[in-house]
Motif scaffolding. Structure first.
Motif, PDB file in Angstrom:
ATOM      1  N   VAL A 162      -1.492   5.179  -3.154  1.00 55.35           N
ATOM      2  CA  VAL A 162      -0.799   5.433  -3.677  1.00 55.35           C
ATOM      3  C   VAL A 162       0.466   3.946  -3.791  1.00 55.35           C
ATOM      4  CG1 VAL A 162       1.459   6.604  -2.837  1.00 55.35           C
ATOM      5  CG2 VAL A 162      -1.234   7.372  -2.124  1.00 55.35           C
ATOM      6  N   THR A 163       0.883   4.583  -5.269  1.00 53.47           N
ATOM      7  CA  THR A 163       2.189   3.532  -5.517  1.00 53.47           C
ATOM      8  C   THR A 163       3.009   3.986  -5.349  1.00 53.47           C
ATOM      9  OG1 THR A 163       1.019   3.455  -7.751  1.00 53.47           O
ATOM     10  CG2 THR A 163       0.474   1.560  -6.392  1.00 53.47           C
ATOM     11  N   LEU A 164       4.969   3.103  -6.160  1.00 51.21           N
ATOM     12  CA  LEU A 164       5.512   3.965  -6.102  1.00 51.21           C
ATOM     13  C   LEU A 164       6.020   4.117  -7.764  1.00 51.21           C
ATOM     14  CD1 LEU A 164       6.567   2.581  -3.056  1.00 51.21           C
ATOM     15  CD2 LEU A 164       8.954   2.338  -5.083  1.00 51.21           C
ATOM     16  N   PRO A 165       5.804   5.095  -8.544  1.00 51.47           N
ATOM     17  CA  PRO A 165       6.458   5.301  -9.301  1.00 51.47           C
ATOM     18  C   PRO A 165       7.284   3.721 -10.182  1.00 51.47           C
ATOM     19  CG  PRO A 165       6.532   7.837  -8.142  1.00 51.47           C
ATOM     20  CD  PRO A 165       6.392   6.555  -7.548  1.00 51.47           C
ATOM     21  N   ASP A 166       6.989   3.651 -11.571  1.00 50.13           N
ATOM     22  CA  ASP A 166       7.862   2.653 -11.644  1.00 50.13           C
ATOM     23  C   ASP A 166       9.012   3.178 -12.591  1.00 50.13           C
ATOM     24  OD1 ASP A 166       5.102   1.185 -14.182  1.00 50.13           O
ATOM     25  OD2 ASP A 166       5.499   0.683 -12.064  1.00 50.13           O
ATOM     26  N   ASP A 206      12.742  10.843   4.224  1.00 48.47           N
ATOM     27  CA  ASP A 206      13.592   9.950   3.319  1.00 48.47           C
ATOM     28  C   ASP A 206      12.414   8.912   2.668  1.00 48.47           C
ATOM     29  OD1 ASP A 206      16.418   9.973   5.370  1.00 48.47           O
ATOM     30  OD2 ASP A 206      15.374  11.690   3.470  1.00 48.47           O
ATOM     31  N   VAL A 207      12.188   7.459   3.223  1.00 47.21           N
ATOM     32  CA  VAL A 207      11.255   6.691   3.201  1.00 47.21           C
ATOM     33  C   VAL A 207       9.690   7.546   1.947  1.00 47.21           C
ATOM     34  CG1 VAL A 207       9.715   5.391   3.648  1.00 47.21           C
ATOM     35  CG2 VAL A 207      11.620   5.163   4.403  1.00 47.21           C
ATOM     36  N   ASN A 208       9.165   8.536   2.286  1.00 52.28           N
ATOM     37  CA  ASN A 208       8.606   9.120   1.744  1.00 52.28           C
ATOM     38  C   ASN A 208       8.678  10.251   0.148  1.00 52.28           C
ATOM     39  OD1 ASN A 208       5.488  10.147   2.119  1.00 52.28           O
ATOM     40  ND2 ASN A 208       6.288  12.426   2.000  1.00 52.28           N
ATOM     41  N   GLN A 209      10.146   9.969   0.199  1.00 49.86           N
ATOM     42  CA  GLN A 209      10.612  10.487  -0.852  1.00 49.86           C
ATOM     43  C   GLN A 209      11.031   9.703  -1.743  1.00 49.86           C
ATOM     44  OE1 GLN A 209      12.022  13.679  -2.004  1.00 49.86           O
ATOM     45  NE2 GLN A 209      13.207  14.577  -0.092  1.00 49.86           N
ATOM     46  N   VAL A 210      10.818   8.810  -1.277  1.00 45.72           N
ATOM     47  CA  VAL A 210      11.103   7.017  -2.256  1.00 45.72           C
ATOM     48  C   VAL A 210       9.533   6.740  -2.124  1.00 45.72           C
ATOM     49  CG1 VAL A 210      11.325   4.575  -2.023  1.00 45.72           C
ATOM     50  CG2 VAL A 210      12.731   6.648  -1.511  1.00 45.72           C
ATOM     51  N   LEU A 211       8.160   7.028  -1.865  1.00 43.51           N
ATOM     52  CA  LEU A 211       7.413   6.582  -1.880  1.00 43.51           C
ATOM     53  C   LEU A 211       6.698   7.703  -2.967  1.00 43.51           C
ATOM     54  CD1 LEU A 211       4.796   4.617  -0.520  1.00 43.51           C
ATOM     55  CD2 LEU A 211       4.116   6.523   0.896  1.00 43.51           C
ATOM     56  N   THR A 212       7.322   8.932  -2.734  1.00 41.57           N
ATOM     57  CA  THR A 212       6.700   9.418  -4.357  1.00 41.57           C
ATOM     58  C   THR A 212       7.403   9.968  -5.429  1.00 41.57           C
ATOM     59  OG1 THR A 212       6.363  11.000  -2.285  1.00 41.57           O
ATOM     60  CG2 THR A 212       6.232  11.932  -4.299  1.00 41.57           C
ATOM     61  N   TYR A 213       8.216  10.427  -4.937  1.00 40.22           N
ATOM     62  CA  TYR A 213       8.979  10.181  -6.595  1.00 40.22           C
ATOM     63  C   TYR A 213       9.917   8.454  -6.713  1.00 40.22           C
ATOM     64  CZ  TYR A 213       9.102  14.848  -5.760  1.00 40.22           C
ATOM     65  OH  TYR A 213       8.767  15.749  -5.183  1.00 40.22           O
ATOM     66  N   GLY A 214       9.962   7.240  -5.997  1.00 35.93           N
ATOM     67  CA  GLY A 214      10.110   6.548  -6.780  1.00 35.93           C
ATOM     68  C   GLY A 214      11.753   6.564  -6.488  1.00 35.93           C
ATOM     69  N   GLY A 215      12.485   4.265  -5.829  1.00 33.22           N
ATOM     70  CA  GLY A 215      14.123   4.502  -5.748  1.00 33.22           C
ATOM     71  C   GLY A 215      13.895   4.164  -4.433  1.00 33.22           C
ATOM     72  N   VAL A 216      14.919   4.239  -3.792  1.00 29.44           N
ATOM     73  CA  VAL A 216      15.531   3.400  -2.675  1.00 29.44           C
ATOM     74  C   VAL A 216      16.014   4.232  -1.125  1.00 29.44           C
ATOM     75  CG1 VAL A 216      17.667   3.145  -3.571  1.00 29.44           C
ATOM     76  CG2 VAL A 216      16.975   0.996  -1.930  1.00 29.44           C
ATOM     77  N   PHE A 217      15.789   3.902  -0.300  1.00 31.43           N
ATOM     78  CA  PHE A 217      15.552   4.083   0.913  1.00 31.43           C
ATOM     79  C   PHE A 217      16.276   2.884   1.285  1.00 31.43           C
ATOM     80  CE2 PHE A 217      16.944   5.918   4.983  1.00 31.43           C
ATOM     81  CZ  PHE A 217      16.152   5.298   5.798  1.00 31.43           C
ATOM     82  N   TYR A 241       5.686  -2.755   5.246  1.00 31.35           N
ATOM     83  CA  TYR A 241       4.510  -2.774   5.013  1.00 31.35           C
ATOM     84  C   TYR A 241       3.964  -1.620   4.913  1.00 31.35           C
ATOM     85  CZ  TYR A 241      -0.444  -4.305   6.566  1.00 31.35           C
ATOM     86  OH  TYR A 241      -1.838  -4.483   6.076  1.00 31.35           O
ATOM     87  N   VAL A 242       4.201  -0.443   4.848  1.00 30.84           N
ATOM     88  CA  VAL A 242       4.184   0.855   3.749  1.00 30.84           C
ATOM     89  C   VAL A 242       4.594   0.350   2.569  1.00 30.84           C
ATOM     90  CG1 VAL A 242       4.055   3.240   3.250  1.00 30.84           C
ATOM     91  CG2 VAL A 242       3.830   2.355   5.407  1.00 30.84           C
ATOM     92  N   VAL A 243       5.682   0.306   2.197  1.00 32.42           N
ATOM     93  CA  VAL A 243       6.214   0.628   0.727  1.00 32.42           C
ATOM     94  C   VAL A 243       5.978  -0.726  -0.043  1.00 32.42           C
ATOM     95  CG1 VAL A 243       8.612  -0.034  -0.427  1.00 32.42           C
ATOM     96  CG2 VAL A 243       7.919   1.938   1.406  1.00 32.42           C
ATOM     97  N   GLU A 244       5.745  -2.132   0.578  1.00 30.44           N
ATOM     98  CA  GLU A 244       4.924  -3.555  -0.065  1.00 30.44           C
ATOM     99  C   GLU A 244       3.960  -3.613  -0.192  1.00 30.44           C
ATOM    100  OE1 GLU A 244       6.512  -6.915   1.344  1.00 30.44           O
ATOM    101  OE2 GLU A 244       8.551  -6.565   2.486  1.00 30.44           O
ATOM    102  N   SER A 245       3.168  -2.506   0.006  1.00 28.99           N
ATOM    103  CA  SER A 245       1.737  -2.293   0.291  1.00 28.99           C
ATOM    104  C   SER A 245       1.411  -1.096  -0.993  1.00 28.99           C
ATOM    105  CB  SER A 245       0.787  -1.733   1.926  1.00 28.99           C
ATOM    106  OG  SER A 245       0.606  -1.918   2.239  1.00 28.99           O
ATOM    107  N   ALA A 246       2.536  -0.898  -1.487  1.00 28.46           N
ATOM    108  CA  ALA A 246       2.886   0.165  -2.592  1.00 28.46           C
ATOM    109  C   ALA A 246       3.400   0.044  -3.427  1.00 28.46           C
ATOM    110  CB  ALA A 246       3.425   1.788  -1.651  1.00 28.46           C
ATOM    111  N   GLY A 247       3.521  -1.284  -3.661  1.00 28.69           N
ATOM    112  CA  GLY A 247       3.516  -2.064  -5.187  1.00 28.69           C
ATOM    113  C   GLY A 247       5.564  -2.397  -5.258  1.00 28.69           C
ATOM    114  N   GLY A 248       6.082  -1.447  -3.761  1.00 32.58           N
ATOM    115  CA  GLY A 248       7.593  -1.770  -3.770  1.00 32.58           C
ATOM    116  C   GLY A 248       7.630  -3.066  -2.905  1.00 32.58           C
ATOM    117  N   ALA A 249       9.399  -2.769  -2.917  1.00 32.11           N
ATOM    118  CA  ALA A 249       9.754  -3.842  -2.145  1.00 32.11           C
ATOM    119  C   ALA A 249      10.934  -3.240  -0.394  1.00 32.11           C
ATOM    120  CB  ALA A 249      10.324  -5.226  -2.935  1.00 32.11           C
ATOM    121  N   SER A 250      10.922  -4.789   0.000  1.00 33.74           N
ATOM    122  CA  SER A 250      11.696  -4.357   1.236  1.00 33.74           C
ATOM    123  C   SER A 250      12.785  -5.436   1.618  1.00 33.74           C
ATOM    124  CB  SER A 250      10.809  -4.359   2.635  1.00 33.74           C
ATOM    125  OG  SER A 250      10.948  -5.790   3.330  1.00 33.74           O
TER     126      SER A 250
END
Ligand code: AHG
Ligand code: MN
Ligand code: MN
Length: 286
Positions: A162-166, A206-217, A241-250
């Protein structure tokens, strides 16, 4: 994934249908408070006890800590993993029957520990269906967790790597708008012009929305509470850890949450997670 880490993740997955099934009769408030001074629901206490009993029994788990209990439990031989849980994240959503979750962190260091000591993190989302997102070795997998006819639980992977949409689509910001700091409010105005509001009041949903559709929580710094509301050990680190592992940032406003110093188990932190560009933009304003 080492045996103990696999067993910890499996134990939380197996407990998920039981936790979900136990919620409806436990919506009442108790007269107790947790270590963060928040009134506990019967469901908070019950889910905490259920998870504590099972996770502390795993060989290779040396410490157990929960948002719902003051002290760290020493269990088993020292030198093993430290397991943290937020047994029910967003439990105030129980009254309004909205999504909630269970958050898990597995650290290879004594608590309180920096997020960089996480070796795995996961969350269960009690939504229309029960899913579990697991991050380990830089990869994120989403599972559907279902109860079998025999009353056990099985999980099957439905999304691998799973990776955050661009292109980000949604945002969700906690706290009351009048309590936002000026610098966060300025940032929020920008984001509000670009993305769609998706805020449900439970970090996990809310984080699962970001992981699925991309964005910011964000659950940001507040005028009344510069350290924000969420707990670093139980919520901020595992989600980062989850969001960074999915190519996002914290970020905590200055640095990755995984680099933030951990001074005490229940310390709070501002939490910003999502697409890299949106987090970089926030840090450039802070
Ligand atoms: P918890 O129920 O584990 O205390 O977590 C609640 C947290 C988090 O889930 C959510 O993002 C935030 O509280 C919502 O806070 P507000 O009610 O202030 O929006
Ligand atoms: Mn929580
Ligand atoms: Mn909680």
């Amino acid at each position: 994934m080492s045996d103990a880490v696999t067993e910890v993740v499996e134990t939380v997955a197996r407990a998920a249908p039981e936790v979900r099934g136990g919620l409806s009769g436990r919506r009442r408030k108790t007269d107790a408070e947790n270590a963060s001074g928040e009134t506990q629901l019967a469901a908070d206490v019950w889910a905490d006890e259920l998870l504590a009993e099972r996770l502390t029994a795993i060989d290779g788990v040396s410490q157990f800590a929960s948002e719902e209990r003051e002290d760290v439990l020493e269990c088993g031989e020292s030198g093993g993993y430290a397991v943290t849980v937020d047994p029910l994240d967003g439990s105030s959503n129980l009254k309004s029957n909205n999504s909630m979750g269970t958050v898990l962190g597995v650290y290879d260091a004594e608590l309180p520990a920096k997020g960089s000591h996480l070796v795995a993190a996961a969350y269960v989302l009690y939504g229309p269906i029960t899913t579990m997102v697991v991050a380990r070795d830089g990869e994120v997998t989403e599972y559907v967790v279902e109860e079998t006819d025999e009353g056990t639980a099985e999980r099957r992977a439905v999304r691998e790597d799973v990776t955050l949409p661009d292109d980000p689509t949604v945002y969700g910001f906690g706290g009351r708008v009048p309590d936002w700091t000026d610098r966060f409010a300025d940032y929020a105005r920008d984001v509000e012009d670009e993305l769609k509001l998706r805020y449900g009041g439970a970090m996990i949903g809310d984080v699962n929305q970001v992981l699925t559709y991309g964005g910011v929580f964000a659950y940001p710094e507040l005028e009344s509470r510069p350290e924000g509301k969420l707990r670093l050990q139980f919520e901020g680190n595992p989600i980062a850890y989850v969001v960074e592992s999915a190519g996002g940032a914290s970020s905590n406003g200055e640095e990755s949450l995984l680099d933030a110093e951990a001074d005490e188990v229940h310390q709070r932190t501002p939490v910003y997670v999502g697409n890299e560009e949106l987090i970089e933009r926030l840090e450039s304003r802070f």
